[in-house]
Write a protein that holds these residues in place. Structure first.
Motif, short mmCIF file in Angstrom:
data_model
loop_
_atom_site.label_atom_id
_atom_site.label_comp_id
_atom_site.label_asym_id
_atom_site.label_seq_id
_atom_site.Cartn_x
_atom_site.Cartn_y
_atom_site.Cartn_z
N VAL A 213 0.84 -1.20 0.00
CA VAL A 213 0.00 0.00 0.00
C VAL A 213 0.88 1.25 0.00
O VAL A 213 0.62 2.22 -0.72
N LYS A 214 1.91 1.23 0.82
CA LYS A 214 2.84 2.38 0.90
C LYS A 214 3.48 2.65 -0.46
O LYS A 214 3.46 3.80 -0.94
N TYR A 215 4.03 1.62 -1.09
CA TYR A 215 4.74 1.82 -2.35
C TYR A 215 3.77 2.15 -3.49
O TYR A 215 4.11 2.93 -4.39
N ASN A 216 2.58 1.56 -3.49
CA ASN A 216 1.60 1.91 -4.51
C ASN A 216 1.21 3.38 -4.40
O ASN A 216 1.00 4.06 -5.40
N ASN A 244 15.68 -3.45 -21.52
CA ASN A 244 15.30 -4.81 -21.11
C ASN A 244 15.28 -4.97 -19.59
O ASN A 244 15.42 -6.09 -19.07
N GLN A 245 15.09 -3.86 -18.86
CA GLN A 245 14.99 -3.90 -17.41
C GLN A 245 13.52 -4.11 -17.01
O GLN A 245 12.64 -3.40 -17.50
N PRO A 246 13.24 -5.08 -16.13
CA PRO A 246 11.86 -5.30 -15.72
C PRO A 246 11.37 -4.21 -14.77
O PRO A 246 12.15 -3.66 -13.98
N TYR A 247 10.10 -3.90 -14.86
CA TYR A 247 9.49 -2.94 -13.93
C TYR A 247 7.98 -3.17 -13.88
O TYR A 247 7.39 -3.72 -14.81
N PHE A 248 7.39 -2.77 -12.77
CA PHE A 248 5.94 -2.81 -12.64
C PHE A 248 5.39 -1.45 -13.04
O PHE A 248 5.96 -0.41 -12.70
N ALA A 249 4.26 -1.47 -13.74
CA ALA A 249 3.61 -0.22 -14.14
C ALA A 249 2.12 -0.32 -13.88
O ALA A 249 1.50 -1.36 -14.11
N ARG A 250 1.58 0.74 -13.35
CA ARG A 250 0.12 0.80 -13.20
C ARG A 250 -0.45 1.34 -14.50
O ARG A 250 -0.28 2.50 -14.85
N THR A 251 -1.13 0.47 -15.24
CA THR A 251 -1.66 0.82 -16.56
C THR A 251 -3.18 0.84 -16.61
O THR A 251 -3.76 1.27 -17.61
N ASP A 252 -3.84 0.38 -15.53
CA ASP A 252 -5.31 0.30 -15.50
C ASP A 252 -5.85 -0.44 -16.71
O ASP A 252 -6.84 -0.04 -17.32
N GLU A 273 15.20 -1.48 -6.57
CA GLU A 273 15.91 -0.46 -5.80
C GLU A 273 16.56 -1.15 -4.61
O GLU A 273 15.90 -1.40 -3.59
N HIS A 274 17.85 -1.48 -4.75
CA HIS A 274 18.54 -2.28 -3.74
C HIS A 274 19.53 -1.47 -2.91
O HIS A 274 20.41 -2.04 -2.25
N SER A 275 19.41 -0.16 -2.92
CA SER A 275 20.34 0.66 -2.15
C SER A 275 20.23 0.39 -0.66
O SER A 275 21.19 0.56 0.10
N ARG A 276 19.06 -0.08 -0.22
CA ARG A 276 18.85 -0.41 1.19
C ARG A 276 18.64 -1.91 1.39
O ARG A 276 18.13 -2.34 2.42
N GLY A 277 18.97 -2.69 0.36
CA GLY A 277 18.86 -4.13 0.47
C GLY A 277 17.56 -4.66 -0.12
O GLY A 277 16.61 -3.92 -0.35
N HIS A 278 17.52 -5.97 -0.35
CA HIS A 278 16.34 -6.61 -0.95
C HIS A 278 15.11 -6.48 -0.06
O HIS A 278 13.98 -6.44 -0.56
N LYS A 279 15.32 -6.44 1.25
CA LYS A 279 14.19 -6.41 2.18
C LYS A 279 13.33 -5.16 2.04
O LYS A 279 12.18 -5.14 2.45
N GLN A 280 13.89 -4.07 1.47
CA GLN A 280 13.14 -2.85 1.31
C GLN A 280 12.93 -2.47 -0.16
O GLN A 280 12.45 -1.39 -0.45
N PRO A 282 11.12 -2.01 -3.42
CA PRO A 282 9.70 -1.96 -3.78
C PRO A 282 9.32 -2.98 -4.84
O PRO A 282 8.23 -3.57 -4.78
N TYR A 283 10.22 -3.23 -5.79
CA TYR A 283 9.95 -4.21 -6.85
C TYR A 283 9.85 -5.61 -6.25
O TYR A 283 8.90 -6.36 -6.54
N CYS A 284 10.83 -5.99 -5.43
CA CYS A 284 10.86 -7.34 -4.86
C CYS A 284 9.64 -7.60 -3.97
O CYS A 284 9.05 -8.69 -4.01
N LEU A 285 9.25 -6.62 -3.18
CA LEU A 285 8.11 -6.80 -2.27
C LEU A 285 6.80 -6.88 -3.04
O LEU A 285 5.92 -7.70 -2.71
N LEU A 286 6.65 -6.08 -4.08
CA LEU A 286 5.44 -6.15 -4.90
C LEU A 286 5.38 -7.48 -5.64
O LEU A 286 4.31 -8.09 -5.78
N TYR A 287 6.53 -7.97 -6.09
CA TYR A 287 6.58 -9.26 -6.77
C TYR A 287 6.13 -10.38 -5.83
O TYR A 287 5.37 -11.27 -6.23
#
Length: 369
Positions: A213-216, A244-252, A273-280, A282-287
């Motif tokens: 919810v926070k990242y959305n 060729n980089q994967p990303y999530f997009a809100r396209t409705d 965004e791994h500057s603070r590690g995988h645990k934070q 946004p892509y990994c958590l949404l996945y």
């Protein structure tokens, strides 16, 4: 000066002086009203004294006003539609009463005038909060129709500027309509405390859901309860960019199905965004939320995006969520509950918008790859 007389009630007669210019203006407004009544005589509408007309037209636009979130949202959206129709008819723009069929450039031009001149049926100004609500209602209709643009996007920058000018005038006149309840924004230290306290992350179903919810809210431009509640699984797509980089997009994309030939629009993007590690990340958590901990039956495009978190902490396996939509009250309470867990004051004043100042990475609307 010309003498003008009129009757008040049944007996008392009043007289006053009116300039010739005022008489012409008065007659022009009267003729415009007659034209409005004539043109709408074929439609049934109901109204009460000093209330806005409600046009009982059985058409597709009224269907686009219907909300699955609450009857109040449906009512507010229909009110916005009636305000638009009334304004068009009283300004000689009857060919533009269907807002979904107006090209973006032309609509931006009309909105420049609309925001400045729209009035209540008694001729008085709307409160600033009411004007905001009308704009949201019109945008909701366009979104539900899948037209491929939003009146809050950069394409409508000139009309948005006119709106801001009108809101400033209303505020200076004491007509802001704002309640004492003001939105409070999270600071960077507030967010850091949420991570350290385990309120955000992927340690439990509700923690992961709160993080999504926070990242959305931050990255996908989702600022209202309405937007979160209406979100479907297929509205967020996993894509690849030119590198060729994967990303999530809100396209409705689910909402676009109702309108053939509409262009895919990105309302925001989420990259690794791994500057603070995988645990934070946004892509990994949404996945994890969309592909690992979700019931397979709820991965259809038209499945609700937010699901009810399971309460059992033992033997849940990889499925953390029930096969049912998350309740509206629970969804609304996610942000205030985060504020409560880190012991912030006035928790009820924290909303989805509260996250937007933590990360200034909200993407503007753009075409997806």
């Amino acid at each position: 000066m010309l003498p003008v007389s009129f009757r008040s009630g049944r007996t008392k007669r009043h007289s006053y002086q009116m300039s010739e210019g005022s008489v012409v203006s008065h007659l022009h407004q009267h003729l415009m009203f007659i034209d409005f009544v004539f043109n709408f005589s074929r439609f049934a509408y109901s109204t009460k004294l000093n209330k806005f007309p409600v046009f009982n037209i059985n058409d597709d636009l009224n269907d686009l006003c219907t909300s699955a979130v609450s009857p109040n949202t449906t009512k507010a959206t229909r009110y916005a539609l009636n305000v638009w129709r009334y304004w068009c008819m009283t300004n000689g723009l009857k060919d533009h009463t269907d807002i979904t069929k107006i090209p973006a450039v032309k609509l931006n031009e009309l909105l420049e005038n609309f925001y400045v001149t729209v009035k209540k049926s008694d001729g008085s100004d709307f409160l600033a909060t009411s004007l905001h609500a009308i704009r949201r209602g019109l945008d909701r209709i366009l979104k539900n129709a899948g037209v491929g643009f939003s009146i809050t996007s950069s394409t409508f920058s000139s009309s948005t500027k006119k709106l801001k000018e009108k809101l400033w005038v209303l505020s200076k006149a004491g007509m802001s309509g704002a309640r004492s309840r003001n939105i409070i924004y999270f600071s960077l230290s507030d967010e850091e405390e949420m991570w350290q306290a385990g309120c955000l992350g992927d340690d439990s179903p509700i923690t992961l859901l709160s993080t999504v919810v926070k990242y959305n809210s931050q990255y996908l431009n989702m600022r209202t309860l309405q937007e979160h509640a209406d979100l479907m699984y297929g509205d967020i797509e996993l894509l690849k960019d030119a590198q060729n980089q994967p990303y999530f997009a809100r396209t409705d994309s689910v909402k676009r199905e109702s309108r053939s030939g509409s262009t895919r629009i990105c309302h925001g993007e989420i990259y690794h965004e791994h500057s603070r590690g995988h645990k934070q990340c946004p892509y990994c958590l949404l996945y994890k939320y969309m592909y690992i901990h979700r019931p397979p039956t709820q991965m259809e495009a038209k499945s609700p995006f937010y699901l009810t978190a399971r309460k059992e902490a033992i033997d849940m396996g990889s499925v953390w969520y029930e096969e049912q939509r998350m309740g509206l009250r629970s969804l609304r309470g996610i942000v205030p509950n985060l504020a409560k867990k880190v012991k912030l004051e006035n928790c009820e004043n924290f909303t989805f918008v509260s996250f937007t100042q933590v990360s200034r990475r909200l993407s503007s609307h753009s075409c997806c790859q």
